[in-house]
Scaffold this active site. Structure first.
Site, PDB file in Angstrom:
ATOM      1  CB  CYS A   1      -8.214  -2.380   2.689  1.00 39.49           C
ATOM      2  SG  CYS A   1      -7.066  -1.199   3.411  1.00 39.49           S
TER       3      CYS A   1
ATOM      4  CB  CYS B   1       4.117  -4.011   5.981  1.00 40.58           C
ATOM      5  SG  CYS B   1       4.541  -3.694   7.696  1.00 40.58           S
TER       6      CYS B   1
ATOM      7  CG  HIS C   1      -3.435  -3.553  -0.036  1.00 40.25           C
ATOM      8  ND1 HIS C   1      -4.716  -3.765  -0.510  1.00 40.25           N
ATOM      9  CD2 HIS C   1      -3.582  -3.080   1.234  1.00 40.25           C
ATOM     10  CE1 HIS C   1      -5.584  -3.425   0.440  1.00 40.25           C
ATOM     11  NE2 HIS C   1      -4.939  -2.998   1.491  1.00 40.25           N
TER      12      HIS C   1
END
Lengths: 134, 388
Positions: B85, B212, B337
């Site tokens: 990430c 999340c 994301h």
């Protein structure tokens, strides 16, 4: 330099239900799973040592949304072995609904289980598992 | 080492996209290059981030194709970075380092990801590839699972009732969703409540679905130049004041998951290079992949003592008007994301904040901003401090 215990050898030990760690000749730390270099002091003189296979749950979770190929729900625990190393594995013998914060601090015994590999992995593998001692 | 600055920045809308990874990257990159008053031929090198192209599109070695898509000169090398990430932040840091060292004068850096293309089981599997394959994945660990274990450990370590901690974690999601409503490029642009979070669906105990971040598609890119060149090209280049990056091994070697050791080392490097401390930071884009992760991060930065940052969002201290505005873009939680692009989008947001270009979500008077990106199961952290 050669690995004192390779991953393939570690697998053979787990298959027999044996937990072999590596004791650092320099600082005395026990490393498990086996590594080439002591995590605490960078020592490279590491001697195989048999572990008791008992420890204490330090944290856990219940996986309810799983990766492809795994069947949820299942419990994962992070356990501090009596000899010092931390190990991650499934907590077996209780259902996810029986879990709660009181699991943290409980004593567990380490066992092993064969998990089926998938197309992305090295193949079938033996991994540590845990069951509650009381 | 030479001083380095950021020129133009660009990003696609984050969310669900029908465009290819290359199309998204080119869109973001061309925006960044154009805003810099430059052309693709002016780029000395491309630092390209992508994590899972092999699973998303059957495409590895994407960097030279991105290079071709933009028409970069053959003599300008394109290199792919992968740090889970933290991919794009690591790409940007390495681009900045090579400009600083005098190897290049002007480079393009960023990343792209089409994570939403994969279904949830495959996406969960591929993300879990960033956990240790031999000693952790066998148990079926997932990324929510990692931060879930950190949350349980946090509650026990600091003696906080889990139900209490969960409410404060939910407030992080409420805040970041609110910020997302102010960002037209955010994946989610709707308000939620604490009950939305607590009544959603358990993903990994104690993390609910709304604790999340989503799987998103998107790309972002920035142009980096030597500071003198940057000043010639633009009125308001943003100086890279400090950077840090650190690495840590698998979870079983990290042990105390409430303390992200890689972050503590990385932020120390960045603060030291920039000559600033936590009290100097006006605005932060940090890695809120899960609500608990934002709490861990603000403690690592020294905004709060360890064990004291859990109710910061509840008290309004990390929202607009608070002591430091955390994730004005909506963060990973609401902005989205797309893992290979996330760090470049964080840099983009901070650059725009420091230029006063953020409209409704502008942090008034922001002069110093911090970017924080976490890769893998707490194994990589990259921090960048920017100054107007």
């Amino acid at each position: 330099m050669a690995y004192p215990i390779t991953y393939a050898q570690y697998q053979e030990y787990l298959k027999k239900g044996e937990f072999i760690g590596l004791k650092c000749a320099k600082c005395g730390s026990i490393n498990f799973p086996p590594m080439a270099v002591c995590r605490d002091c960078n020592g490279t003189t590491l001697e195989p040592v048999s572990l008791k296979g008992e420890g204490t749950i330090r944290t856990f979770t219940v996986i309810r949304v799983a990766p492809e190929g795994k069947k949820p729900p299942y419990i994962i625990a992070m356990v501090e072995l009596d000899e010092g190393p931390y190990v991650i594995g499934n907590l077996e013998g209780i259902t996810p609904d029986e879990t709660g914060m009181d699991l943290i601090g409980k004593k567990v015994r380490m066992g092993t289980r064969m998990v089926q590999g998938d197309v992305y992995s090295l193949g079938d593998a033996h991994v540590p598992t845990f069951t509650l001692m009381e | 080492m030479r001083e380095v600055a950021i020129l133009g920045v660009g990003m696609t809308k984050f969310g669900i996209s029908e465009k290819t990874n290359l199309e998204m990257f080119a869109e973001a990159a061309l925006e960044a290059i154009e805003k810099s008053g430059l052309e693709p031929k002016d780029m000395d090198a491309l630092f390209f981030g992508n994590c899972l192209g092999g699973f998303e599109e059957g495409q590895l070695h994407m960097a030279p194709f991105a290079h071709a898509e933009l028409g970069l000169p053959t003599s300008s090398p394109a290199t792919r970075f992968e740090s889970a990430c933290a991919t794009a932040t690591v790409a940007i840091r390495h681009g900045a380092l090579l400009v600083s060292a005098g190897v290049y004068d002007i480079v393009l850096a960023g990343g792209t990801e089409r994570a939403a293309k994969m279904d949830t089981p495959l996406a969960t599997r591929t993300f879990a590839m960033a956990s240790q394959a031999q000693h952790e994945y066998g148990a079926g660990i997932t990324f929510p699972g990692v931060l879930a274990m950190a949350a349980h450990m946090y509650a026990v370590k600091y003696g906080i009732e889990l139900s209490e901690l969960k409410k404060h974690m939910a407030e992080v999601a409420v805040k970041n969703h609110h910020h997302g409503t102010l960002n037209p490029k955010a994946h989610f642009q709707k308000e939620i409540t604490v009950d939305t979070v607590l009544e959603s669906m358990m993903v990994a105990d104690p993390l609910e679905l709304f604790d999340c971040c989503p799987f998103s598609d998107g790309a972002a890119a920035v142009v980096i130049a030597e500071a003198g060149r940057a000043k010639d090209l633009m009125d308001n280049p943003i100086t890279i004041a400090g950077m840090g990056q650190a690495s840590c091994g698998p979870l079983y070697l990290q042990r105390d998951l409430t303390r992200v050791k890689a972050r503590e080392a990385a932020i120390k490097q960045a603060y030291s290079q920039a000559g600033v401390g936590p009290e100097d930071i006006d605005v932060v884009e940090l890695h809120d992949c899960f609500t608990i992760a934002e709490i861990l991060a603000i403690e690592s930065f020294g905004f709060y003592e360890f064990g004291k940052g859990y109710d910061a969002a509840t008290k309004g201290e990390t929202g607009f008007g608070g002591k430091v505005v955390v994730n004005p873009s909506g963060g990973l939680k609401a902005k989205g994301h797309p893992i290979g692009a996330t760090g470049a989008a964080q840099v983009t947001e901070i650059v725009q904040q420091l230029r006063g270009e953020c409209g409704q979500r502008q942090v008034e008077g922001a002069r110093i901003g911090l970017v924080d990106t976490l890769g893998g199961d707490l194994g990589t952290v990259c921090n960048i401090i920017l100054r107007s």
